[in-house]
Design a protein around this motif. Structure first.
Motif, PDB file in Angstrom:
ATOM      1  N   TYR A  44       0.844  -1.190   0.000  1.00 21.20           N
ATOM      2  CA  TYR A  44       0.000   0.000   0.000  1.00 21.20           C
ATOM      3  C   TYR A  44       0.884   1.246   0.000  1.00 21.20           C
ATOM      4  N   TYR A  45       0.567   2.159  -0.904  1.00 24.68           N
ATOM      5  CA  TYR A  45       1.356   3.377  -1.072  1.00 24.68           C
ATOM      6  C   TYR A  45       0.500   4.603  -0.779  1.00 24.68           C
ATOM      7  N   CYS A  46       1.075   5.487  -0.013  1.00 20.02           N
ATOM      8  CA  CYS A  46       0.463   6.788   0.220  1.00 20.02           C
ATOM      9  C   CYS A  46       0.843   7.706  -0.946  1.00 20.02           C
ATOM     10  N   ASN A  47      -0.093   8.521  -1.363  1.00 19.22           N
ATOM     11  CA  ASN A  47       0.157   9.476  -2.441  1.00 19.22           C
ATOM     12  C   ASN A  47      -0.352  10.844  -2.038  1.00 19.22           C
ATOM     13  N   VAL A  48       0.464  11.852  -2.258  1.00 21.35           N
ATOM     14  CA  VAL A  48       0.071  13.223  -1.944  1.00 21.35           C
ATOM     15  C   VAL A  48       0.386  14.117  -3.135  1.00 21.35           C
ATOM     16  N   VAL A  49      -0.586  14.887  -3.535  1.00 26.15           N
ATOM     17  CA  VAL A  49      -0.400  15.929  -4.547  1.00 26.15           C
ATOM     18  C   VAL A  49      -0.431  17.269  -3.818  1.00 26.15           C
ATOM     19  N   TYR A  50       0.680  17.990  -3.881  1.00 23.34           N
ATOM     20  CA  TYR A  50       0.763  19.219  -3.094  1.00 23.34           C
ATOM     21  C   TYR A  50       1.307  20.353  -3.953  1.00 23.34           C
ATOM     22  N   ILE A  51       1.168  21.554  -3.409  1.00 26.33           N
ATOM     23  CA  ILE A  51       1.558  22.758  -4.146  1.00 26.33           C
ATOM     24  C   ILE A  51       2.578  23.541  -3.330  1.00 26.33           C
ATOM     25  N   VAL A  52       3.633  23.942  -4.003  1.00 28.21           N
ATOM     26  CA  VAL A  52       4.628  24.838  -3.429  1.00 28.21           C
ATOM     27  C   VAL A  52       4.917  25.928  -4.456  1.00 28.21           C
ATOM     28  N   ASP A  53       4.695  27.173  -4.054  1.00 26.02           N
ATOM     29  CA  ASP A  53       4.955  28.305  -4.950  1.00 26.02           C
ATOM     30  C   ASP A  53       4.296  28.108  -6.302  1.00 26.02           C
ATOM     31  N   SER A  54       3.044  27.700  -6.288  1.00 26.77           N
ATOM     32  CA  SER A  54       2.211  27.546  -7.489  1.00 26.77           C
ATOM     33  C   SER A  54       2.623  26.380  -8.380  1.00 26.77           C
ATOM     34  N   THR A  55       3.549  25.576  -7.925  1.00 19.75           N
ATOM     35  CA  THR A  55       3.956  24.383  -8.681  1.00 19.75           C
ATOM     36  C   THR A  55       3.349  23.155  -8.018  1.00 19.75           C
ATOM     37  N   VAL A  56       2.777  22.285  -8.842  1.00 16.62           N
ATOM     38  CA  VAL A  56       2.129  21.080  -8.335  1.00 16.62           C
ATOM     39  C   VAL A  56       3.117  19.924  -8.353  1.00 16.62           C
ATOM     40  N   TYR A  57       3.185  19.206  -7.249  1.00 18.47           N
ATOM     41  CA  TYR A  57       4.062  18.053  -7.124  1.00 18.47           C
ATOM     42  C   TYR A  57       3.230  16.826  -6.758  1.00 18.47           C
ATOM     43  N   ASN A  58       3.709  15.684  -7.231  1.00 15.36           N
ATOM     44  CA  ASN A  58       3.054  14.395  -6.951  1.00 15.36           C
ATOM     45  C   ASN A  58       4.097  13.485  -6.324  1.00 15.36           C
ATOM     46  N   THR A  59       3.868  13.046  -5.101  1.00 20.85           N
ATOM     47  CA  THR A  59       4.886  12.243  -4.424  1.00 20.85           C
ATOM     48  C   THR A  59       4.272  10.995  -3.802  1.00 20.85           C
ATOM     49  N   TRP A  60       5.106   9.974  -3.648  1.00 17.12           N
ATOM     50  CA  TRP A  60       4.679   8.675  -3.150  1.00 17.12           C
ATOM     51  C   TRP A  60       5.474   8.285  -1.910  1.00 17.12           C
ATOM     52  N   GLY A  61       4.808   7.550  -1.017  1.00 14.76           N
ATOM     53  CA  GLY A  61       5.502   6.966   0.105  1.00 14.76           C
ATOM     54  C   GLY A  61       6.280   5.734  -0.326  1.00 14.76           C
ATOM     55  N   GLN A  62       6.997   5.158   0.606  1.00 14.93           N
ATOM     56  CA  GLN A  62       7.855   4.022   0.291  1.00 14.93           C
ATOM     57  C   GLN A  62       7.077   2.713   0.180  1.00 14.93           C
ATOM     58  N   GLY A  63       5.854   2.714   0.644  1.00 17.88           N
ATOM     59  CA  GLY A  63       5.029   1.518   0.598  1.00 17.88           C
ATOM     60  C   GLY A  63       5.090   0.729   1.892  1.00 17.88           C
ATOM     61  N   THR A  64       3.962   0.147   2.241  1.00 20.40           N
ATOM     62  CA  THR A  64       3.902  -0.707   3.427  1.00 20.40           C
ATOM     63  C   THR A  64       3.136  -1.982   3.057  1.00 20.40           C
ATOM     64  N   GLN A  65       3.694  -3.103   3.454  1.00 17.03           N
ATOM     65  CA  GLN A  65       3.128  -4.393   3.068  1.00 17.03           C
ATOM     66  C   GLN A  65       1.948  -4.741   3.956  1.00 17.03           C
ATOM     67  N   VAL A  66       0.863  -5.130   3.319  1.00 17.10           N
ATOM     68  CA  VAL A  66      -0.307  -5.676   4.014  1.00 17.10           C
ATOM     69  C   VAL A  66      -0.516  -7.099   3.505  1.00 17.10           C
ATOM     70  N   THR A  67      -0.511  -8.046   4.415  1.00 18.51           N
ATOM     71  CA  THR A  67      -0.710  -9.445   4.054  1.00 18.51           C
ATOM     72  C   THR A  67      -1.892  -9.996   4.848  1.00 18.51           C
ATOM     73  N   VAL A  68      -2.852 -10.529   4.135  1.00 16.90           N
ATOM     74  CA  VAL A  68      -4.044 -11.085   4.765  1.00 16.90           C
ATOM     75  C   VAL A  68      -4.060 -12.592   4.511  1.00 16.90           C
ATOM     76  N   SER A  69      -4.001 -13.352   5.581  1.00 15.23           N
ATOM     77  CA  SER A  69      -3.983 -14.807   5.450  1.00 15.23           C
ATOM     78  C   SER A  69      -5.394 -15.364   5.518  1.00 15.23           C
ATOM     79  N   SER A  70      -5.580 -16.467   4.816  1.00 11.41           N
ATOM     80  CA  SER A  70      -6.929 -17.063   4.793  1.00 11.41           C
ATOM     81  C   SER A  70      -7.114 -18.079   5.907  1.00 11.41           C
TER      82      SER A  70
END
Length: 119
Positions: free
Chosen positions: A93-119
């Protein structure tokens, strides 16, 4: 430079719950959108849930009624409460944030975190 720090992944049995957290640190004028995506092995990254620029929450059909996205604007943080987890929710699972600095739009991602669901 903005950094995203994720936490909360892990191993859980089917039917269980997990809560993911993501906080953004750095110079941010405003956040346009933030949310969560996931990628399982052999598949493309897909939207799980996110807040749009208008503030509304969108969910993938596969998680509606089970997952809830929330945010803390004061902390530039977004959370994902995942209930009634299924084995098919297993992914990075990755977090994603679209943010603005000085009128410029940036798109950044987290490093990811593993989710495992066992049956």
């Amino acid at each position: 430079q903005v950094q995203l720090v994720e936490s909360g992944g892990g191993l859980v049995q089917a039917g269980g719950s997990l809560r993911l957290s993501c906080s953004a640190s750095g110079r941010i004028s405003s956040i346009n959108a933030m949310g969560w995506y996931r990628q399982s092995r052999g598949n493309q990254r897909e939207l799980v849930a996110r807040f749009t620029s208008g503030g509304s929450a969108n969910y993938a059909d596969s998680v509606k009624g089970r997952f809830t996205i929330s945010r803390d604007n004061a902390k530039n943080a977004v959370y994902l409460q995942m209930n009634s987890l299924k084995p098919e929710d297993t992914a990075v699972y990755y977090c994603n944030v679209v943010y603005i600095v000085d009128s410029t739009v940036y798109n950044t991602w987290g490093q990811g975190t593993q989710v495992t669901v066992s049956s």
